[in-house]
Design a protein around this motif. Sequence first.
Motif, PDB file in Angstrom:
ATOM      1  N   ALA A  59     -34.132  46.119 -64.122  1.00 48.13           N
ATOM      2  CA  ALA A  59     -33.682  44.699 -64.695  1.00 48.13           C
ATOM      3  C   ALA A  59     -34.915  43.629 -64.059  1.00 48.13           C
ATOM      4  CB  ALA A  59     -32.524  44.239 -64.093  1.00 48.13           C
ATOM      5  N   LEU A  60     -35.723  44.195 -63.096  1.00 47.52           N
ATOM      6  CA  LEU A  60     -36.720  43.414 -62.511  1.00 47.52           C
ATOM      7  C   LEU A  60     -38.064  43.507 -63.256  1.00 47.52           C
ATOM      8  CD1 LEU A  60     -35.864  43.404 -58.511  1.00 47.52           C
ATOM      9  CD2 LEU A  60     -35.048  41.800 -60.411  1.00 47.52           C
ATOM     10  N   HIS A  61     -38.290  44.315 -64.344  1.00 48.41           N
ATOM     11  CA  HIS A  61     -39.327  44.647 -65.190  1.00 48.41           C
ATOM     12  C   HIS A  61     -38.742  44.302 -66.621  1.00 48.41           C
ATOM     13  CE1 HIS A  61     -40.332  46.944 -61.072  1.00 48.41           C
ATOM     14  NE2 HIS A  61     -41.719  46.282 -61.499  1.00 48.41           N
ATOM     15  N   PRO A  62     -38.971  43.084 -67.048  1.00 47.24           N
ATOM     16  CA  PRO A  62     -38.192  42.665 -68.104  1.00 47.24           C
ATOM     17  C   PRO A  62     -38.953  43.593 -69.641  1.00 47.24           C
ATOM     18  CG  PRO A  62     -38.906  40.837 -67.243  1.00 47.24           C
ATOM     19  CD  PRO A  62     -39.670  41.982 -66.438  1.00 47.24           C
ATOM     20  N   VAL A  63     -38.184  44.367 -70.090  1.00 50.21           N
ATOM     21  CA  VAL A  63     -38.513  44.823 -71.571  1.00 50.21           C
ATOM     22  C   VAL A  63     -38.070  44.162 -72.918  1.00 50.21           C
ATOM     23  CG1 VAL A  63     -38.384  47.102 -70.505  1.00 50.21           C
ATOM     24  CG2 VAL A  63     -36.466  46.290 -71.429  1.00 50.21           C
ATOM     25  N   SER A  64     -37.698  42.659 -72.729  1.00 46.61           N
ATOM     26  CA  SER A  64     -37.348  41.897 -73.855  1.00 46.61           C
ATOM     27  C   SER A  64     -38.212  40.479 -73.630  1.00 46.61           C
ATOM     28  CB  SER A  64     -36.039  41.695 -73.806  1.00 46.61           C
ATOM     29  OG  SER A  64     -35.509  40.839 -72.852  1.00 46.61           O
ATOM     30  N   ARG A  65     -38.362  39.828 -74.743  1.00 47.74           N
ATOM     31  CA  ARG A  65     -38.931  38.544 -74.717  1.00 47.74           C
ATOM     32  C   ARG A  65     -37.900  37.582 -75.560  1.00 47.74           C
ATOM     33  NH1 ARG A  65     -44.859  38.380 -76.880  1.00 47.74           N
ATOM     34  NH2 ARG A  65     -43.869  39.709 -78.376  1.00 47.74           N
ATOM     35  N   ASP A  66     -37.776  36.364 -74.789  1.00 46.89           N
ATOM     36  CA  ASP A  66     -37.195  35.290 -75.534  1.00 46.89           C
ATOM     37  C   ASP A  66     -35.545  35.646 -75.755  1.00 46.89           C
ATOM     38  OD1 ASP A  66     -39.549  33.920 -76.073  1.00 46.89           O
ATOM     39  OD2 ASP A  66     -39.784  35.472 -78.060  1.00 46.89           O
ATOM     40  N   ALA A  67     -35.006  36.730 -75.659  1.00 41.80           N
ATOM     41  CA  ALA A  67     -33.389  36.719 -75.648  1.00 41.80           C
ATOM     42  C   ALA A  67     -32.873  36.304 -74.287  1.00 41.80           C
ATOM     43  CB  ALA A  67     -33.215  38.146 -75.654  1.00 41.80           C
ATOM     44  N   ALA A  68     -31.788  35.592 -74.647  1.00 44.60           N
ATOM     45  CA  ALA A  68     -30.831  35.177 -73.588  1.00 44.60           C
ATOM     46  C   ALA A  68     -30.443  36.414 -72.846  1.00 44.60           C
ATOM     47  CB  ALA A  68     -29.732  34.253 -74.185  1.00 44.60           C
ATOM     48  N   VAL A  69     -30.494  36.196 -71.244  1.00 52.47           N
ATOM     49  CA  VAL A  69     -30.179  37.366 -70.565  1.00 52.47           C
ATOM     50  C   VAL A  69     -28.933  37.409 -69.647  1.00 52.47           C
ATOM     51  CG1 VAL A  69     -30.967  38.390 -68.342  1.00 52.47           C
ATOM     52  CG2 VAL A  69     -32.824  37.618 -70.114  1.00 52.47           C
ATOM     53  N   PHE A  70     -28.102  38.363 -69.827  1.00 49.85           N
ATOM     54  CA  PHE A  70     -26.972  38.624 -68.913  1.00 49.85           C
ATOM     55  C   PHE A  70     -27.054  39.522 -67.989  1.00 49.85           C
ATOM     56  CE2 PHE A  70     -23.206  41.036 -68.185  1.00 49.85           C
ATOM     57  CZ  PHE A  70     -22.320  39.967 -67.557  1.00 49.85           C
ATOM     58  N   ALA A  71     -26.814  39.472 -66.706  1.00 49.77           N
ATOM     59  CA  ALA A  71     -26.783  40.441 -65.715  1.00 49.77           C
ATOM     60  C   ALA A  71     -25.677  40.466 -64.903  1.00 49.77           C
ATOM     61  CB  ALA A  71     -28.024  40.151 -64.686  1.00 49.77           C
ATOM     62  N   ASP A  72     -25.308  41.769 -64.090  1.00 47.14           N
ATOM     63  CA  ASP A  72     -24.114  41.638 -63.549  1.00 47.14           C
ATOM     64  C   ASP A  72     -24.489  42.638 -62.313  1.00 47.14           C
ATOM     65  OD1 ASP A  72     -21.722  42.452 -62.226  1.00 47.14           O
ATOM     66  OD2 ASP A  72     -20.591  43.622 -63.860  1.00 47.14           O
ATOM     67  N   PRO A  73     -25.226  42.112 -61.204  1.00 46.22           N
ATOM     68  CA  PRO A  73     -25.717  43.237 -60.417  1.00 46.22           C
ATOM     69  C   PRO A  73     -24.816  43.832 -59.464  1.00 46.22           C
ATOM     70  CG  PRO A  73     -26.390  40.603 -60.306  1.00 46.22           C
ATOM     71  CD  PRO A  73     -25.610  40.830 -61.029  1.00 46.22           C
ATOM     72  N   GLY A  74     -24.978  45.088 -59.113  1.00 46.14           N
ATOM     73  CA  GLY A  74     -24.544  45.820 -58.309  1.00 46.14           C
ATOM     74  C   GLY A  74     -23.943  45.329 -56.874  1.00 46.14           C
ATOM     75  N   ARG A  75     -22.628  45.320 -56.583  1.00 45.39           N
ATOM     76  CA  ARG A  75     -22.024  44.579 -55.249  1.00 45.39           C
ATOM     77  C   ARG A  75     -21.771  45.489 -54.421  1.00 45.39           C
ATOM     78  NH1 ARG A  75     -21.368  41.384 -59.545  1.00 45.39           N
ATOM     79  NH2 ARG A  75     -18.967  41.927 -59.592  1.00 45.39           N
ATOM     80  N   ARG A  76     -22.095  46.892 -54.216  1.00 47.58           N
ATOM     81  CA  ARG A  76     -21.451  48.030 -53.551  1.00 47.58           C
ATOM     82  C   ARG A  76     -22.614  48.543 -53.013  1.00 47.58           C
ATOM     83  NH1 ARG A  76     -15.641  48.392 -53.324  1.00 47.58           N
ATOM     84  NH2 ARG A  76     -14.746  47.246 -54.987  1.00 47.58           N
ATOM     85  N   ASP A  77     -22.539  49.025 -51.751  1.00 44.56           N
ATOM     86  CA  ASP A  77     -23.711  50.093 -51.290  1.00 44.56           C
ATOM     87  C   ASP A  77     -23.203  51.338 -51.749  1.00 44.56           C
ATOM     88  OD1 ASP A  77     -21.525  51.170 -49.721  1.00 44.56           O
ATOM     89  OD2 ASP A  77     -22.235  49.965 -47.692  1.00 44.56           O
ATOM     90  N   ALA A  78     -24.203  52.436 -51.225  1.00 49.60           N
ATOM     91  CA  ALA A  78     -23.785  53.773 -51.674  1.00 49.60           C
ATOM     92  C   ALA A  78     -22.359  54.539 -51.181  1.00 49.60           C
ATOM     93  CB  ALA A  78     -24.987  54.641 -51.343  1.00 49.60           C
ATOM     94  N   ALA A  79     -22.035  53.884 -50.058  1.00 51.37           N
ATOM     95  CA  ALA A  79     -20.696  54.137 -49.571  1.00 51.37           C
ATOM     96  C   ALA A  79     -19.463  53.626 -50.449  1.00 51.37           C
ATOM     97  CB  ALA A  79     -20.581  54.265 -48.172  1.00 51.37           C
ATOM     98  N   GLY A  80     -19.744  52.621 -51.485  1.00 53.70           N
ATOM     99  CA  GLY A  80     -19.000  51.806 -51.973  1.00 53.70           C
ATOM    100  C   GLY A  80     -18.238  50.742 -51.332  1.00 53.70           C
TER     101      GLY A  80
END
Length: 383
Positions: free
Chosen positions: A147-168
């Motif tokens: 997500a931090l290396h864009p592969v699109s241009r101009d499109a509106a962006v939606f993100a749902d970042p992960g909010r749990r660590d490896a242990a849940g």
Amino acid sequence: MSYQFSLDDVSYLTGAAAEIAEVGRLPLTGASYLADVRTARELLGERAGAVLETVLLRRRASAKVDDPDRWLFTDAAVQQATPAAVARRRAARFAGRDVHDVTCSVGVDLAALAEVAGRCLGSDLDPVRLAMAAHNCPGVALALADALHPVSRDAAVFADPGRRDAAGRRRWRPADFTPPLDELAQTYRGRDLAVKCAPGIDFADVPWAGEVEIVSLDGQVREACLWRGSFATVARRATVLRTSGPQWTITDAEPDDCPVRPPGEWIVDPDGAVVRAGLVRHYAARHGLGQLDERIAYLSGDAPPSGIRAFRILEHGHYSEKSLRAALRLLHVGRVEILVRGLDVDPNKLRPRLRLSGDAEVSVVLTRIGRTPTAFICSAERT
């Protein structure tokens, strides 16, 4: 530890509808689980683990997606998945736009976006979740990408970042999300952006968000969505959704001139989205209500809004545990709902000390008016 799917598992599961259905007929309850696992292993051998986990995840996802029996999930994806009603409401703001879901996971939000968007792209760093998204969202373009290396241009962006660590375990600091919120906002500077977050996020931690929208579903606050660019039309918005019944929204662009007033006939406890968004006064002004105390979210008036659960005041006065116990005894109350704001009272500890006996049922609202602890004995009614 949840089952860890492989790409080979996903490939198998996409063609194993009959096997999944057969295992899905097992009860898989606490009492039957060990026997059911043995049965699944006898039927499927080494594939049993992937199928069992899929059946269990689909059952858990029934509150999140409309047709869980066609979906593939990971445990983390189910935990973070948006309920379908919320996803559709959010996606509606992307209608007709080209959109890139940069953290698409298994595709729950991507599916809602694809229904209304112009062109739609989903990307994720995890090849297993991306393979599941290909199954869940047929026909939608997908890419393996950070997500931090864009592969699109101009499109509106939606993100749902992960909010749990490896242990849940939940992570609360935006800097600990995957990807971190500030880096995400910087990466897509100049682009219209929407980021789904937990509703408890500190608004001060996201100064780049032009609009913060708090969304509830059936009385439960579900998410905060951070909007930027042309999406942001107000600073704060509360959206209240119902699986049945009216849905509505309120923003800080509306008037907030509500009085502090004595108790009327009713007490209104605004929806949690309204409270979390800081729009209690705006909601009160819309419905002709007043605050009992300027620092407390309880409202009062002589006519509550329609379509809500409100509290008709039967009697009220200075609160002490002794006086409340005596008042409830006179009313022959045997069951009580206790709501508290502004006082250090634990309803679960207070209830047994009230020593209730009787056939009546009431709701008790405990709060303070100024410095005075106050108890309202009420009848809860659907308006």
